[in-house]
Design a protein around this motif. Sequence first.
Motif, PDB file in Angstrom:
ATOM      1  N   ASN A 284       0.848  -1.191   0.000  1.00 20.93           N
ATOM      2  CA  ASN A 284       0.000   0.000   0.000  1.00 20.93           C
ATOM      3  C   ASN A 284       0.884   1.242   0.000  1.00 20.93           C
ATOM      4  OD1 ASN A 284      -2.242   1.619   0.098  1.00 20.93           O
ATOM      5  ND2 ASN A 284      -2.711   1.209   2.248  1.00 20.93           N
ATOM      6  N   ASN A 295       7.208   3.440  -1.605  1.00 22.12           N
ATOM      7  CA  ASN A 295       6.931   2.080  -1.148  1.00 22.12           C
ATOM      8  C   ASN A 295       8.127   1.540  -0.365  1.00 22.12           C
ATOM      9  OD1 ASN A 295       8.841   1.501  -3.105  1.00 22.12           O
ATOM     10  ND2 ASN A 295       7.470   0.292  -4.394  1.00 22.12           N
ATOM     11  N   ARG A 327       2.288   6.601   7.652  1.00 21.47           N
ATOM     12  CA  ARG A 327       1.998   6.997   6.273  1.00 21.47           C
ATOM     13  C   ARG A 327       2.079   8.515   6.104  1.00 21.47           C
ATOM     14  NH1 ARG A 327       0.302   3.194   3.152  1.00 21.47           N
ATOM     15  NH2 ARG A 327      -0.887   4.604   1.801  1.00 21.47           N
TER      16      ARG A 327
END
Length: 525
Positions: A284, A295, A327
């Motif tokens: 993700n 990533n 994130r």
Amino acid sequence: MTALAIAGAGALAAHATQPAPPTAPPVPTLAWSDCQGGFECANAQVPLDYRDPQGKTITLAVIRKKAADQSKKKGTLFLQPGGPGNSGVDFVRGNYADLPTALRDSFDVFGYDVRGVGRSSQVECWDDPTYTQAVTAAKGVPGPDAYEPAVRQAAAFDQACQDRAGNLAPYVGTQYVARDIDLLRQALGEEQLTYYGRSFGSYIGTVYASMFPDRVRALALDGAYDPKHYSYQPYKYDRPQYLALDGAMSRFLDWCKADQATCGFGDGDPRAAFEKLKADLDANPVPTAGGGQANGYTLVYRLMFNINEGKVIWPSFGEALRKAQQRDNTSFLLRPPSPASFDFLNPNVVVECVDKDYPKDPALLKRQVTKNARLAPLLGPAMAYGPPTYDHQHATACAQWTGEHPSRYEGSYRAKGSAPILVIGNTGDPDTPYQDAVALSHELDNGRLLTFKAEGHTAFNRSVCATDAITSYLVDLKVPARGTTCADETQPPSSTPTVAPSGTTLGELRNGVSDRVDHMGVLRR
């Protein structure tokens, strides 16, 4: 891409790598002009192919800043950055202010972009969109079938080099770079060379000394290469680099576990958390502010370079890894490789494919690459099976390289008859393993080893002890006593800093400034 300057025609002579050219190439004339900040810039015309010294030429961009009192200067100090692929012009401009006063007072400080780099006919195999696509598709945790696609991708890179840079690529090897340096030395009116080279710059200096030992005044080779392994046995060169990089990452994770209050990453098991983070980011990816994606490969790529800063950056690693878990795309470890990175990576691959003699055996390639990935599980798999990028990951491209390489150096590395040469190595260096510096100091007939007991890459301006020793050597030719060891690495702060620690490039990395500048750091006293 800068065009090659054509100074004359002439067919290429028969392949002959080492013998002296039949006629001496002309010494460049340097027409200096102001280029801001007290620096002067010029262009130097040198032979494209030293087998045809009167034929086609290539233009090298050069820079200098003169010593304030010309009556007291000792000569010119050549500064050579790492890489291959970093700009020597930017290296001098970006680091001059942080040089010890004794160096700035004693020398005109000089640098240049070597052939195929930056302003000196930049080599480009993959363009920016192609490189972006390749690094975006790469994985931090490659699957079990990753090897064959990696080989095919490397072959595509090689073909792009032949298609887009085939007229230049054969001539960017380090033998020709050393010949360029000797012409520049003459153009500057220097009888002998005074030189500081870091990382790959140490190999350039080694080749220069080996070819022109009587022209050495002082060479400081910081973060040194084992030249025989690099050139003749590249698999033996690659594996220690995989192990050194993973070893540095492992020591960081051990510190992180022991000092969770400062590191704050991993909830008591940072190693497991790191492995999970790579896989989670692959599954993700995080959208970035520039419209790209970050990533697990992005994480590995950034760690590979930033870990060179040593222990002082460890608390900031903890913070950046926490942000990556959350994130948060402001983490400097989630900044994808940029076009500035690609300007560095293209020549980084090409020069090493020209310089190194990889066996052409596909079965041997597979055994070596897969073993490297297995022995260095933290960061190794992403590099081993990723697209052609940096140093120890070049085997898949270079074992398939089909271009000629007349500019490769093939000879002894003894530098017999040279003045003393100072070799500097860090015991915990993740980029150029310490044993390489030891090997070079033994290989040179007149080498002297200076050891820095530290994490991180290179010693100059990271250690008061080492910086003083290097400066005294360059200025006054004082060689450190045998067995000299420095042990003054800056330790991790007791808490995560809110600003970049003095002497690191964290500010540039966090703020997205050009990846290309090779920073020495700021001396911490």
